[in-house]
Design a protein around this motif. Sequence first.
Motif, short mmCIF file in Angstrom:
data_model
loop_
_atom_site.label_atom_id
_atom_site.label_comp_id
_atom_site.label_asym_id
_atom_site.label_seq_id
_atom_site.Cartn_x
_atom_site.Cartn_y
_atom_site.Cartn_z
N LEU A 119 0.85 -1.20 0.00
CA LEU A 119 0.00 0.00 0.00
C LEU A 119 0.88 1.24 0.00
N LEU A 120 0.62 2.13 -0.97
CA LEU A 120 1.37 3.39 -1.08
C LEU A 120 0.39 4.53 -0.86
N THR A 121 0.48 5.22 0.29
CA THR A 121 -0.40 6.36 0.53
C THR A 121 0.26 7.63 -0.01
N GLY A 122 -0.56 8.57 -0.44
CA GLY A 122 0.00 9.78 -1.06
C GLY A 122 0.59 9.48 -2.42
N ALA A 123 0.02 8.46 -3.08
CA ALA A 123 0.60 7.95 -4.32
C ALA A 123 0.64 8.99 -5.44
N GLY A 124 -0.27 9.96 -5.39
CA GLY A 124 -0.33 10.94 -6.48
C GLY A 124 0.69 12.06 -6.36
N GLY A 125 1.42 12.11 -5.26
CA GLY A 125 2.34 13.23 -5.04
C GLY A 125 3.73 13.00 -5.63
N ARG A 126 4.64 13.93 -5.33
CA ARG A 126 5.98 13.90 -5.93
C ARG A 126 6.77 12.68 -5.50
N VAL A 127 6.77 12.40 -4.20
CA VAL A 127 7.55 11.25 -3.73
C VAL A 127 6.92 9.96 -4.25
N GLY A 128 5.60 9.91 -4.24
CA GLY A 128 4.92 8.73 -4.77
C GLY A 128 5.27 8.48 -6.23
N GLN A 129 5.32 9.55 -6.99
CA GLN A 129 5.63 9.40 -8.41
C GLN A 129 7.08 8.98 -8.62
N ALA A 130 7.99 9.48 -7.77
CA ALA A 130 9.39 9.05 -7.86
C ALA A 130 9.50 7.55 -7.57
N ILE A 131 8.78 7.09 -6.55
CA ILE A 131 8.83 5.67 -6.20
C ILE A 131 8.24 4.82 -7.32
N LEU A 132 7.07 5.22 -7.82
CA LEU A 132 6.43 4.44 -8.88
C LEU A 132 7.24 4.51 -10.17
N GLY A 133 7.91 5.64 -10.40
CA GLY A 133 8.74 5.77 -11.59
C GLY A 133 9.84 4.71 -11.64
N GLY A 134 10.34 4.33 -10.47
CA GLY A 134 11.40 3.32 -10.43
C GLY A 134 10.91 1.91 -10.16
N LEU A 135 9.76 1.78 -9.50
CA LEU A 135 9.37 0.47 -8.98
C LEU A 135 7.99 0.00 -9.44
N ALA A 136 7.43 0.66 -10.45
CA ALA A 136 6.06 0.33 -10.87
C ALA A 136 5.87 -1.16 -11.12
N ASP A 137 6.86 -1.79 -11.75
CA ASP A 137 6.71 -3.19 -12.16
C ASP A 137 7.21 -4.18 -11.11
N ASP A 138 7.74 -3.66 -10.01
CA ASP A 138 8.42 -4.56 -9.06
C ASP A 138 7.52 -5.08 -7.95
N TYR A 139 6.36 -4.46 -7.79
CA TYR A 139 5.44 -4.86 -6.72
C TYR A 139 4.01 -4.86 -7.25
N CYS B 247 15.64 7.85 -4.55
CA CYS B 247 14.41 7.77 -3.75
C CYS B 247 13.72 6.42 -3.97
N ALA B 248 13.57 6.04 -5.22
CA ALA B 248 12.92 4.75 -5.52
C ALA B 248 13.71 3.60 -4.91
N HIS B 249 15.03 3.65 -5.08
CA HIS B 249 15.88 2.57 -4.54
C HIS B 249 15.79 2.52 -3.01
N LEU B 250 15.79 3.68 -2.37
CA LEU B 250 15.74 3.71 -0.90
C LEU B 250 14.43 3.08 -0.39
N PHE B 251 13.32 3.45 -1.01
CA PHE B 251 12.05 2.86 -0.53
C PHE B 251 11.93 1.39 -0.93
N ASP B 252 12.59 0.98 -2.00
CA ASP B 252 12.67 -0.44 -2.32
C ASP B 252 13.38 -1.18 -1.18
N ARG B 253 14.47 -0.59 -0.71
CA ARG B 253 15.20 -1.21 0.41
C ARG B 253 14.33 -1.24 1.67
N CYS B 254 13.51 -0.19 1.86
CA CYS B 254 12.60 -0.18 3.02
C CYS B 254 11.61 -1.33 2.95
N LEU B 255 11.26 -1.74 1.74
CA LEU B 255 10.33 -2.86 1.58
C LEU B 255 11.03 -4.21 1.71
#
Length: 257
Positions: free
Chosen positions: A6-26, A198-206
């Motif tokens: 679950l990604l809250t705030g998905a429509g914002g800047r950080v959400g878009q950075a995360i999805l930009g790198g990890l859209a297909d990974d989860y 940013c995407a890599h860091l939150f990937d590591r958080c997961l």
Amino acid sequence: MDDPVLLTGAGGRVGQAILGGLADDYEWRLLDREPPTGEHPGEYVVADVTDYDAIRDAMEGVSAVIHLAGDPRPEAPWSSVLENNIDGAKTVFEAAVDAGVEKVAFASSNHAVGAYETDERTPEMYRDHHELRLDGTELPRPTNLYGVSKAAGETLGRYYHDQHGLDVVCVRIGNLTEGHPPIDYERGQAMWLSYRDCAHLFDRCLQADYDYEIVYGISDNDRKYYSIERAKEALGYEPRDNSAHFDGEERVDEPEA
Ligand SMILES: NC(=O)C1=CN([C@@H]2O[C@H](COP(=O)(O)OP(=O)(O)OC[C@H]3O[C@@H](n4cnc5c(N)ncnc54)[C@H](O)[C@@H]3O)[C@@H](O)[C@H]2O)C=CC1
Ligand SMILES: O=C1O[C@H](COP(=O)(O)O)[C@@H](O)[C@H](O)[C@H]1O
């Protein structure tokens, strides 16, 4: 990780950075109080993070949460940070525990510790010869009520970890900008977080195993007063970008792969 994230705030800047790198990974379950504006990976839930029932429903079957939703403005008024940031974080942590979620990554901020930037230290502490490093063990020192709300979120995370067994990582995000670091802004260059880091860091958080952590979320900038050692040790963070490798908008020195 097979279960949805679950990604809250998905429509914002950080959400878009995360999805930009990890859209297909989860398998993503995206949540925002604003409806989606374009294509998005996964289900999209329109809900407010202060609405317990809606958030508990959105957590069903979820293995991990990245909690970004909130008011990101350093100048935000108390009424807004109290509702969106503090009550919102409490609702998300509580629903995560009730739903049996394993881990939550919480978007904290540099503004939780902004008052370490004293008149005596600045602007020297923004420069690469300066040796001060905040490492996440220091007490919060906010300069605004937004920063207070982020420190409160970190403390809520500590409580839900200690009393309810939820694994929590609080990422004190620096200054996220797309493409290049902030220009003519030494503080922003010292705390720059690139989109791919940013995407890599939150990937590591997961992916990583941890109990309760506070880490700094910045790229490997030459100028820095936040240590990234804990993010490396606890999460396996390996940033690739550095604000020193840019001259304005131009990348002048590609970091080694
Ligand atoms: N962008 C940055 O450089 C930094 C961001 N952060 C934190 O990261 C998080 C995301 O920030 P940004 O993406 O920059 O902000 P943003 O404003 O671009 O995105 C926030 C998203 O959360 C949603 N939202 C706000 N309140 C909500 C609520 N009550 N319920 C449901 N959705 C809600 C908004 O609709 C928006 O799509 C925030 O918590 C912010 O404090 C922390 C440090 C730096
Ligand atoms: O927490 C946040 O910090 C960044 C950087 O702070 P700034 O005061 O140097 O702009 C900010 O851009 C972002 O909006 C905020 O959520």
